[in-house]
Motif scaffolding. Sequence first.
Motif, PDB file in Angstrom:
ATOM      1  N   HIS A 133      52.259  39.447   6.595  1.00  0.00           N
ATOM      2  CA  HIS A 133      53.029  39.618   5.354  1.00  0.00           C
ATOM      3  C   HIS A 133      54.204  40.564   5.542  1.00  0.00           C
ATOM      4  N   ASN A 134      54.191  41.366   6.651  1.00  0.00           N
ATOM      5  CA  ASN A 134      55.208  42.403   6.851  1.00  0.00           C
ATOM      6  C   ASN A 134      55.100  42.745   8.336  1.00  0.00           C
ATOM      7  N   SER A 135      56.092  42.305   9.120  1.00  0.00           N
ATOM      8  CA  SER A 135      55.912  42.289  10.576  1.00  0.00           C
ATOM      9  C   SER A 135      56.167  43.641  11.234  1.00  0.00           C
ATOM     10  N   ILE A 136      55.273  44.556  10.946  1.00  0.00           N
ATOM     11  CA  ILE A 136      55.353  45.880  11.556  1.00  0.00           C
ATOM     12  C   ILE A 136      53.975  46.511  11.456  1.00  0.00           C
ATOM     13  N   CYS A 137      53.704  47.387  12.414  1.00  0.00           N
ATOM     14  CA  CYS A 137      52.342  47.835  12.680  1.00  0.00           C
ATOM     15  C   CYS A 137      51.533  48.343  11.479  1.00  0.00           C
ATOM     16  N   THR A 138      51.949  49.486  10.956  1.00  0.00           N
ATOM     17  CA  THR A 138      51.153  50.178   9.943  1.00  0.00           C
ATOM     18  C   THR A 138      50.921  49.294   8.712  1.00  0.00           C
ATOM     19  N   PRO A 139      51.974  48.675   8.162  1.00  0.00           N
ATOM     20  CA  PRO A 139      51.744  47.777   7.030  1.00  0.00           C
ATOM     21  C   PRO A 139      50.829  46.598   7.362  1.00  0.00           C
ATOM     22  N   SER A 140      50.967  46.029   8.549  1.00  0.00           N
ATOM     23  CA  SER A 140      50.106  44.890   8.886  1.00  0.00           C
ATOM     24  C   SER A 140      48.646  45.323   8.909  1.00  0.00           C
ATOM     25  N   ARG A 141      48.391  46.476   9.513  1.00  0.00           N
ATOM     26  CA  ARG A 141      47.012  46.971   9.594  1.00  0.00           C
ATOM     27  C   ARG A 141      46.443  47.250   8.206  1.00  0.00           C
ATOM     28  N   ALA A 142      47.292  47.837   7.348  1.00  0.00           N
ATOM     29  CA  ALA A 142      46.831  48.092   5.976  1.00  0.00           C
ATOM     30  C   ALA A 142      46.547  46.769   5.275  1.00  0.00           C
ATOM     31  N   GLY A 143      47.351  45.756   5.567  1.00  0.00           N
ATOM     32  CA  GLY A 143      47.146  44.438   4.963  1.00  0.00           C
ATOM     33  C   GLY A 143      45.837  43.813   5.413  1.00  0.00           C
ATOM     34  N   VAL A 144      45.504  43.981   6.677  1.00  0.00           N
ATOM     35  CA  VAL A 144      44.240  43.445   7.200  1.00  0.00           C
ATOM     36  C   VAL A 144      43.066  44.119   6.499  1.00  0.00           C
ATOM     37  N   LEU A 145      43.095  45.428   6.411  1.00  0.00           N
ATOM     38  CA  LEU A 145      41.945  46.155   5.856  1.00  0.00           C
ATOM     39  C   LEU A 145      41.791  45.919   4.358  1.00  0.00           C
ATOM     40  N   THR A 146      42.920  45.940   3.630  1.00  0.00           N
ATOM     41  CA  THR A 146      42.824  45.870   2.167  1.00  0.00           C
ATOM     42  C   THR A 146      42.933  44.451   1.642  1.00  0.00           C
ATOM     43  N   GLY A 147      43.484  43.532   2.451  1.00  0.00           N
ATOM     44  CA  GLY A 147      43.702  42.164   1.965  1.00  0.00           C
ATOM     45  C   GLY A 147      44.769  42.098   0.893  1.00  0.00           C
ATOM     46  N   ARG A 148      45.614  43.128   0.831  1.00  0.00           N
ATOM     47  CA  ARG A 148      46.624  43.209  -0.239  1.00  0.00           C
ATOM     48  C   ARG A 148      48.033  43.352   0.340  1.00  0.00           C
ATOM     49  N   HIS A 149      48.994  42.840  -0.412  1.00  0.00           N
ATOM     50  CA  HIS A 149      50.397  42.978  -0.030  1.00  0.00           C
ATOM     51  C   HIS A 149      50.795  44.462  -0.022  1.00  0.00           C
ATOM     52  N   SER A 150      51.908  44.754   0.647  1.00  0.00           N
ATOM     53  CA  SER A 150      52.373  46.151   0.756  1.00  0.00           C
ATOM     54  C   SER A 150      52.572  46.811  -0.606  1.00  0.00           C
ATOM     55  N   HIS A 151      53.170  46.063  -1.543  1.00  0.00           N
ATOM     56  CA  HIS A 151      53.429  46.680  -2.853  1.00  0.00           C
ATOM     57  C   HIS A 151      52.132  46.915  -3.621  1.00  0.00           C
ATOM     58  N   ARG A 152      51.015  46.381  -3.114  1.00  0.00           N
ATOM     59  CA  ARG A 152      49.744  46.585  -3.814  1.00  0.00           C
ATOM     60  C   ARG A 152      48.777  47.470  -3.026  1.00  0.00           C
ATOM     61  N   ASN A 153      49.164  47.863  -1.806  1.00  0.00           N
ATOM     62  CA  ASN A 153      48.299  48.823  -1.105  1.00  0.00           C
ATOM     63  C   ASN A 153      49.053  50.111  -0.757  1.00  0.00           C
ATOM     64  N   GLY A 154      50.343  50.156  -1.094  1.00  0.00           N
ATOM     65  CA  GLY A 154      51.111  51.386  -0.927  1.00  0.00           C
ATOM     66  C   GLY A 154      51.636  51.626   0.476  1.00  0.00           C
ATOM     67  N   VAL A 155      51.322  50.729   1.432  1.00  0.00           N
ATOM     68  CA  VAL A 155      51.794  50.930   2.801  1.00  0.00           C
ATOM     69  C   VAL A 155      52.928  49.925   3.058  1.00  0.00           C
ATOM     70  N   HIS A 156      54.158  50.405   2.830  1.00  0.00           N
ATOM     71  CA  HIS A 156      55.324  49.527   2.944  1.00  0.00           C
ATOM     72  C   HIS A 156      55.947  49.587   4.330  1.00  0.00           C
ATOM     73  N   THR A 157      55.973  50.783   4.912  1.00  0.00           N
ATOM     74  CA  THR A 157      56.714  50.996   6.167  1.00  0.00           C
ATOM     75  C   THR A 157      55.824  51.703   7.183  1.00  0.00           C
ATOM     76  N   LEU A 158      56.375  51.842   8.380  1.00  0.00           N
ATOM     77  CA  LEU A 158      55.669  52.541   9.461  1.00  0.00           C
ATOM     78  C   LEU A 158      55.300  53.966   9.091  1.00  0.00           C
ATOM     79  N   ALA A 159      56.098  54.557   8.204  1.00  0.00           N
ATOM     80  CA  ALA A 159      55.890  55.969   7.883  1.00  0.00           C
ATOM     81  C   ALA A 159      54.847  56.174   6.793  1.00  0.00           C
ATOM     82  N   ASP A 160      54.438  55.122   6.105  1.00  0.00           N
ATOM     83  CA  ASP A 160      53.503  55.275   4.982  1.00  0.00           C
ATOM     84  C   ASP A 160      52.064  55.400   5.470  1.00  0.00           C
TER      85      ASP A 160
END
Length: 516
Positions: free
Chosen positions: A68-95
């Motif tokens: 859903h977002n081709s970068i490390c930290t957001p992708s990992r958050a997406g895997v764990l939460t099953g939610r898009h970035s705007h719904r899990n709060g992890v948008h960028t590498l720095a979040d």
Amino acid sequence: MIQRLLPFLVLAASLAAKPRNVVFLFSDDHALSAIAAYGPSHLSGFARTPNIDRLAKEGMLFRNCFVHNSICTPSRAGVLTGRHSHRNGVHTLADAIDPQRRHLAHFLRDAGYQTAVFGKWHLHTQPQGFDAWEVFRNQGEYENPVYLSAAHPNGRREQGYSEDLSTQKALDWLGARDPSKPFLLMLHFKAPHRNWIPATRHRERFAGVTLPEPPTLMDDHQGRSVALTRNGQTIGKDFRVRDDLKLDPPDGPKGPELRLWALRELGKRHGGLSEAQAAALAEFDPALYRRWSYQQYAKDYVNTAQAVDDNVGRVLDWLKASGLEQDTVVVYSSDQGFYVGEHGLFDKRWMYEESQRMPLLVRAPGVTKPGSEAKAFAMNLDLAPTLLELCGVAAPSGEAERFDGRSLAPVLRGETPADWRDLVYYRYWEHNSGEHPVPGCYGIRTARFKLIHYHGKPLGMRAANPRPTEPEWELFDLERDPREMRSVYHDPAYAATRDELKARLAAERARIGDSR
Ligand code: SGN
Ligand code: CA
């Protein structure tokens, strides 16, 4: 009738009796082109992945899995939460992931699972939901990495190669676990992330060999967004001489002089030039520099990925030897795809095929038909719901935890539901950040088309240059132009398609509540 049903009844009973274990194997930046089971590609015959390929032979390979977002930290958050970035709060590498946020590991642990994660984490806050965790500090190091753990929250350096060490930790944990309870093991490799340092045992494998180039290696980036022409991830041009090209420059040459020196060295190493021929190269040649840099890069990349495959093999062998193979779902994936020379690039972030895609292989004994393939659109956001369903654990229903992804369990059984998604949404939230400036963008990919909008503003996200850039659009006809070499957004022949896709993009954004 009963006779014919018997094997299925027995299977169903045994599955119901034993909760399934989960082994989740996740690498960092592993391109589909470098996994033999996905072949053919320009790396076929060189990128050998016999162990990952075992999962394809014994399970299901997903042809169309997208991040859903081709970068490390957001992708990992997406895997764990099953939610898009705007719904899990992890948008960028720095979040950072909010330590209060419940995810896959919590849901399984609440259902009686033992849970552990080893290797790359990169979600900045301490892992939650795991009984055991030993993760790299930040992105980790290939050699002698520092691991953070509950016992060593400030980190402890260990001797060895990252992938071998993380795998050993995983196997030790498996061996010492309580065998009366099911488990979730997440083993997250560091490889083949930049700067591609292979294990000693793999380092010399391609010495003297010339690897095939991808057809788009010399892409000049014309005919698409202006943003693409400004990319900071072009092979050669954007490599560091020492870290990426593994050259050891003498003190002195800088700028153009250093580039000419590097070109001559690469010519000797990869271009078959003699000392005299290299010295006779009087001018810097960007095309040769890209081609020879590609040789260094692709060899290091493939060699680094080899350690992942070796260690996947160790885990699969352990499962077999311990009699757990039939009771364990094994997933292999990576946080996104990667450019191994396609479009002349390395890295990820863009919504083009090579980095929007993820590898996904699932072996679920009793569910997946061995050697099967799925064409259905899958996403990283589907993994948590899928694993919960395979483990017989109900998905969370509360608003704060509800998944955006959908369980792939029916797809794994070979029964893709009629209302399965026919497009995937993508959103890259960073805006021209750091060393690889890619403007923030969102878009959709359907079976035939891809529409991308670079919205031109940082929207409060990480940005090296927060000044707005020109908003731009790209449209690709993947049937006629599978390599995405020409945007047809402004082509009058595609006007109706463009308008229809824009409407579908708006509808999808509204559906998932992404309004920024
Ligand atoms: C590092 C790399 C970048 C890479 C990011 C993100 N540079 O900064 O090339 O894009 O990580 O990677 S390096 O020289 O430090 O290797 S990610 O996997 O964490 O998304
Ligand atoms: Ca990554």
